[in-house]
Design a protein around this motif. Structure first.
Motif, PDB file in Angstrom:
ATOM      1  N   ALA A  45       0.835  -1.203   0.000  1.00  0.00           N
ATOM      2  CA  ALA A  45       0.000   0.000   0.000  1.00  0.00           C
ATOM      3  C   ALA A  45       0.874   1.259   0.000  1.00  0.00           C
ATOM      4  CB  ALA A  45      -0.924  -0.016   1.215  1.00  0.00           C
ATOM      5  N   ALA A  47       4.029   1.558  -0.996  1.00  0.00           N
ATOM      6  CA  ALA A  47       4.782   1.688  -2.249  1.00  0.00           C
ATOM      7  C   ALA A  47       3.908   2.303  -3.338  1.00  0.00           C
ATOM      8  CB  ALA A  47       5.316   0.321  -2.693  1.00  0.00           C
ATOM      9  N   LEU A  48       2.628   1.893  -3.372  1.00  0.00           N
ATOM     10  CA  LEU A  48       1.720   2.418  -4.403  1.00  0.00           C
ATOM     11  C   LEU A  48       1.443   3.898  -4.172  1.00  0.00           C
ATOM     12  CD1 LEU A  48      -0.874  -0.489  -4.811  1.00  0.00           C
ATOM     13  CD2 LEU A  48       1.107   0.041  -6.229  1.00  0.00           C
ATOM     14  N   VAL A  49       1.187   4.257  -2.892  1.00  0.00           N
ATOM     15  CA  VAL A  49       0.888   5.660  -2.592  1.00  0.00           C
ATOM     16  C   VAL A  49       2.127   6.527  -2.831  1.00  0.00           C
ATOM     17  CG1 VAL A  49       0.246   7.271  -0.763  1.00  0.00           C
ATOM     18  CG2 VAL A  49      -0.991   5.112  -1.008  1.00  0.00           C
ATOM     19  N   ASN A  50       3.304   6.022  -2.405  1.00  0.00           N
ATOM     20  CA  ASN A  50       4.546   6.770  -2.644  1.00  0.00           C
ATOM     21  C   ASN A  50       4.775   6.991  -4.134  1.00  0.00           C
ATOM     22  OD1 ASN A  50       5.106   6.899   0.029  1.00  0.00           O
ATOM     23  ND2 ASN A  50       6.739   5.359   0.017  1.00  0.00           N
ATOM     24  N   LEU A  51       4.566   5.928  -4.908  1.00  0.00           N
ATOM     25  CA  LEU A  51       4.758   6.029  -6.360  1.00  0.00           C
ATOM     26  C   LEU A  51       3.885   7.147  -6.918  1.00  0.00           C
ATOM     27  CD1 LEU A  51       5.809   4.790  -9.063  1.00  0.00           C
ATOM     28  CD2 LEU A  51       3.747   3.398  -9.077  1.00  0.00           C
ATOM     29  N   LYS A  52       2.633   7.141  -6.493  1.00  0.00           N
ATOM     30  CA  LYS A  52       1.675   8.090  -7.062  1.00  0.00           C
ATOM     31  C   LYS A  52       1.940   9.526  -6.597  1.00  0.00           C
ATOM     32  CE  LYS A  52      -1.972   9.164  -9.412  1.00  0.00           C
ATOM     33  NZ  LYS A  52      -1.906   9.190 -10.857  1.00  0.00           N
ATOM     34  N   THR A  53       2.326   9.696  -5.333  1.00  0.00           N
ATOM     35  CA  THR A  53       2.437  11.055  -4.791  1.00  0.00           C
ATOM     36  C   THR A  53       3.821  11.664  -4.989  1.00  0.00           C
ATOM     37  OG1 THR A  53       2.903  10.113  -2.615  1.00  0.00           O
ATOM     38  CG2 THR A  53       0.624  10.762  -3.059  1.00  0.00           C
ATOM     39  N   GLU A  54       4.860  10.826  -5.061  1.00  0.00           N
ATOM     40  CA  GLU A  54       6.218  11.384  -5.083  1.00  0.00           C
ATOM     41  C   GLU A  54       6.901  11.317  -6.437  1.00  0.00           C
ATOM     42  OE1 GLU A  54       8.659   9.926  -1.901  1.00  0.00           O
ATOM     43  OE2 GLU A  54       6.995  10.068  -0.483  1.00  0.00           O
ATOM     44  N   ILE A  55       6.307  10.575  -7.372  1.00  0.00           N
ATOM     45  CA  ILE A  55       6.974  10.414  -8.662  1.00  0.00           C
ATOM     46  C   ILE A  55       6.999  11.760  -9.404  1.00  0.00           C
ATOM     47  CG2 ILE A  55       5.045   9.892 -10.196  1.00  0.00           C
ATOM     48  CD1 ILE A  55       8.055   7.640 -10.085  1.00  0.00           C
ATOM     49  N   ILE A  64       9.510   9.093 -16.479  1.00  0.00           N
ATOM     50  CA  ILE A  64       9.276   8.942 -15.042  1.00  0.00           C
ATOM     51  C   ILE A  64      10.616   8.978 -14.323  1.00  0.00           C
ATOM     52  CG2 ILE A  64       8.595   7.243 -13.317  1.00  0.00           C
ATOM     53  CD1 ILE A  64       6.409   6.380 -15.329  1.00  0.00           C
ATOM     54  N   SER A  65      10.658   9.724 -13.222  1.00  0.00           N
ATOM     55  CA  SER A  65      11.942   9.945 -12.560  1.00  0.00           C
ATOM     56  C   SER A  65      11.720  10.253 -11.086  1.00  0.00           C
ATOM     57  CB  SER A  65      12.658  11.114 -13.251  1.00  0.00           C
ATOM     58  OG  SER A  65      13.794  11.484 -12.524  1.00  0.00           O
ATOM     59  N   ASP A  66      12.715   9.971 -10.257  1.00  0.00           N
ATOM     60  CA  ASP A  66      12.616  10.325  -8.834  1.00  0.00           C
ATOM     61  C   ASP A  66      13.036  11.771  -8.602  1.00  0.00           C
ATOM     62  OD1 ASP A  66      11.884   7.764  -8.524  1.00  0.00           O
ATOM     63  OD2 ASP A  66      13.676   7.090  -7.482  1.00  0.00           O
TER      64      ASP A  66
ATOM     65  N   SER B   4      14.418   3.501 -14.192  1.00  0.00           N
ATOM     66  CA  SER B   4      15.027   4.816 -14.016  1.00  0.00           C
ATOM     67  C   SER B   4      14.578   5.431 -12.698  1.00  0.00           C
ATOM     68  CB  SER B   4      14.627   5.728 -15.185  1.00  0.00           C
ATOM     69  OG  SER B   4      13.230   5.876 -15.217  1.00  0.00           O
ATOM     70  N   SER B   5      13.672   4.759 -11.987  1.00  0.00           N
ATOM     71  CA  SER B   5      13.093   5.336 -10.784  1.00  0.00           C
ATOM     72  C   SER B   5      13.021   4.299  -9.667  1.00  0.00           C
ATOM     73  CB  SER B   5      11.688   5.857 -11.103  1.00  0.00           C
ATOM     74  OG  SER B   5      10.889   5.897  -9.957  1.00  0.00           O
ATOM     75  N   LEU B   7      11.280   4.645  -6.941  1.00  0.00           N
ATOM     76  CA  LEU B   7       9.881   4.574  -6.515  1.00  0.00           C
ATOM     77  C   LEU B   7       9.124   3.556  -7.355  1.00  0.00           C
ATOM     78  CD1 LEU B   7       9.219   8.397  -6.202  1.00  0.00           C
ATOM     79  CD2 LEU B   7       9.065   6.788  -4.308  1.00  0.00           C
ATOM     80  N   ASN B  10      10.380  -0.004  -6.661  1.00  0.00           N
ATOM     81  CA  ASN B  10       9.856  -0.479  -5.381  1.00  0.00           C
ATOM     82  C   ASN B  10       8.403  -0.936  -5.527  1.00  0.00           C
ATOM     83  OD1 ASN B  10       9.968  -1.034  -2.702  1.00  0.00           O
ATOM     84  ND2 ASN B  10       9.458   1.050  -2.045  1.00  0.00           N
ATOM     85  N   ALA B  11       7.594  -0.121  -6.213  1.00  0.00           N
ATOM     86  CA  ALA B  11       6.184  -0.469  -6.404  1.00  0.00           C
ATOM     87  C   ALA B  11       6.062  -1.752  -7.225  1.00  0.00           C
ATOM     88  CB  ALA B  11       5.448   0.677  -7.106  1.00  0.00           C
ATOM     89  N   LEU B  34      -0.403   5.081 -12.266  1.00  0.00           N
ATOM     90  CA  LEU B  34       0.192   6.417 -12.464  1.00  0.00           C
ATOM     91  C   LEU B  34      -0.670   7.283 -13.374  1.00  0.00           C
ATOM     92  CD1 LEU B  34       4.055   6.132 -12.843  1.00  0.00           C
ATOM     93  CD2 LEU B  34       2.740   7.362 -11.119  1.00  0.00           C
ATOM     94  N   LEU B  38      -5.454  10.191  -8.308  1.00  0.00           N
ATOM     95  CA  LEU B  38      -4.832   9.760  -7.050  1.00  0.00           C
ATOM     96  C   LEU B  38      -5.757   8.884  -6.210  1.00  0.00           C
ATOM     97  CD1 LEU B  38      -2.540   9.909  -4.949  1.00  0.00           C
ATOM     98  CD2 LEU B  38      -3.484  12.073  -4.162  1.00  0.00           C
ATOM     99  N   THR B  41      -5.538   5.061  -6.414  1.00  0.00           N
ATOM    100  CA  THR B  41      -4.438   4.435  -5.684  1.00  0.00           C
ATOM    101  C   THR B  41      -4.679   4.456  -4.180  1.00  0.00           C
ATOM    102  OG1 THR B  41      -2.881   5.097  -7.409  1.00  0.00           O
ATOM    103  CG2 THR B  41      -1.949   4.510  -5.281  1.00  0.00           C
ATOM    104  N   ALA B  45      -5.090   1.236  -1.755  1.00  0.00           N
ATOM    105  CA  ALA B  45      -4.184   1.039  -0.624  1.00  0.00           C
ATOM    106  C   ALA B  45      -4.969   0.941   0.682  1.00  0.00           C
ATOM    107  CB  ALA B  45      -3.168   2.183  -0.571  1.00  0.00           C
ATOM    108  N   VAL B  49      -5.297  -2.270   3.337  1.00  0.00           N
ATOM    109  CA  VAL B  49      -4.881  -2.166   4.742  1.00  0.00           C
ATOM    110  C   VAL B  49      -6.072  -2.422   5.663  1.00  0.00           C
ATOM    111  CG1 VAL B  49      -3.999  -0.586   6.503  1.00  0.00           C
ATOM    112  CG2 VAL B  49      -2.930  -0.661   4.246  1.00  0.00           C
TER     113      VAL B  49
END
Lengths: 205, 205
Positions: A45, A47-55, A64-66, B4-5, B7, B10-11, B34, B38, B41, B45, B49
């Motif tokens: 959960a 990892a999915l939220v991080n991917l969506k919010t921080e990418i 796509i990049s960090d 390349s990422s 995040l 990890n996902a 992605l 939002l 996702t 998640a 949980v």
């Protein structure tokens, strides 16, 4: 399906929104998670939220990049005047895996597809034209899939940039390495004859 | 695969821990999320949980439930002396869908399988024996799949309860309704002849 639990029903419904996953598979996945330690679920959960919010999307190539600029665009050893136009990150990964390309990319984020409601404005085409018009590009390689949508997108972009003095090319279509000629499709075989290359070239790889 | 990422990597890794989902499918699912709003996702998640942290097991039958007692066990119109022994909630749902069963269930949570390290103590067998020994059960229906593990589990439970004066039965094995005899497997066809039923019974359904 008649569930005895709202929680389970809700989870199954959310999972089954994913493409290619039906209710039955979703139930199997939900029950699998129930049998696993809590961390497995919370890690997924999170990892999915991080991917969506921080990418982020690279401000140069839209990949796509960090970080604000992706690793490829930030690499000074790459040829930044050679730009390969692709649909999404999967194509970047596929080309990178060949170890044959030392230029950079421009990720459109899709193809022009009126039937799906995707026009030029939904894609990163404007930024590509700006990149070309700024004079920083020597060659543009079209590497979209050879479908009607891919061809339309190539043609749309080509029309916008043909006034600039840059080289444009598309990736070679032909018979896959290792394929038998008799089983190859007619179109690919025809293209491979029309676009034949000097024999010496085939000795390099 | 070379991402390349971090995040994204990890996902993809977390998604690919799910059964039957490889790295390539996981990447497709991650990229799909992605491209979605939002909420898609965060809802997914949160549902996962919630499922994991709030789900309960019915204290009577061990089925997955939102409350301490599941809807089936709480229903006074069902025959609580008729208990169907099943592996997991999927079997409960399958039997409930037939609308033919008015008893209750006992969910074991799996089958005895030494190769997977699952012994009788990992399953809800002790509570079943207690239920039988308390005298509240008239008939026990074994409805586990007819694999070696299912048969072993049936036999293990049968040995523990044979001292009590209750009826034990298993669901009928035979030729599926609508199947052609010539394509049926030998074992099912053989069983269907040995366990033949009065013709009048077939007129009821």
């Amino acid at each position: 399906m008649d569930f005895s639990s709202k929680l389970l029903e809700n989870a199954v419904e959310e999972i089954s929104y994913l493409p290619g996953i039906g209710k039955r598979t979703a139930l199997r996945l939900a029950l699998h998670l129930l049998n696993q330690p809590l961390e497995r679920t919370t890690d997924l959960a999170q990892a999915l939220v991080n991917l969506k919010t921080e990418i982020k999307h690279c401000e140069k190539c839209n990949n796509i990049s960090d970080s604000k600029t992706c690793e490829i665009c930030a690499n000074p050893n790459r040829n930044h005047a050679l730009v390969c136009v692709v649909e999404d990150i999967r194509d970047v990964m596929a080309i990178e895996n060949t170890n044959q390309y030392k230029g950079v990319y421009h990720v459109l984020g899709g193809k022009i597809s009126p039937i799906d409601g995707i026009g030029p404005n939904q894609l990163e085409i404007k930024s590509l034209i700006e990149k070309v018009s700024s004079g920083s590009v020597d060659e543009l390689i079209f590497a979209l899939s050879s479908t009607m949508e891919g061809d339309t997108t190539n043609f749309y972009i080509y029309n916008q940039i043909k006034e600039f003095t840059i080289t444009t090319s598309t990736i070679a279509r032909g018979i896959s390495v290792g394929d038998e000629l008799e089983f190859a499709d007619q179109v690919s075989l025809g293209r491979s004859i029309v676009d034949r290359v000097p024999f010496q070239n085939s000795l390099k790889n």
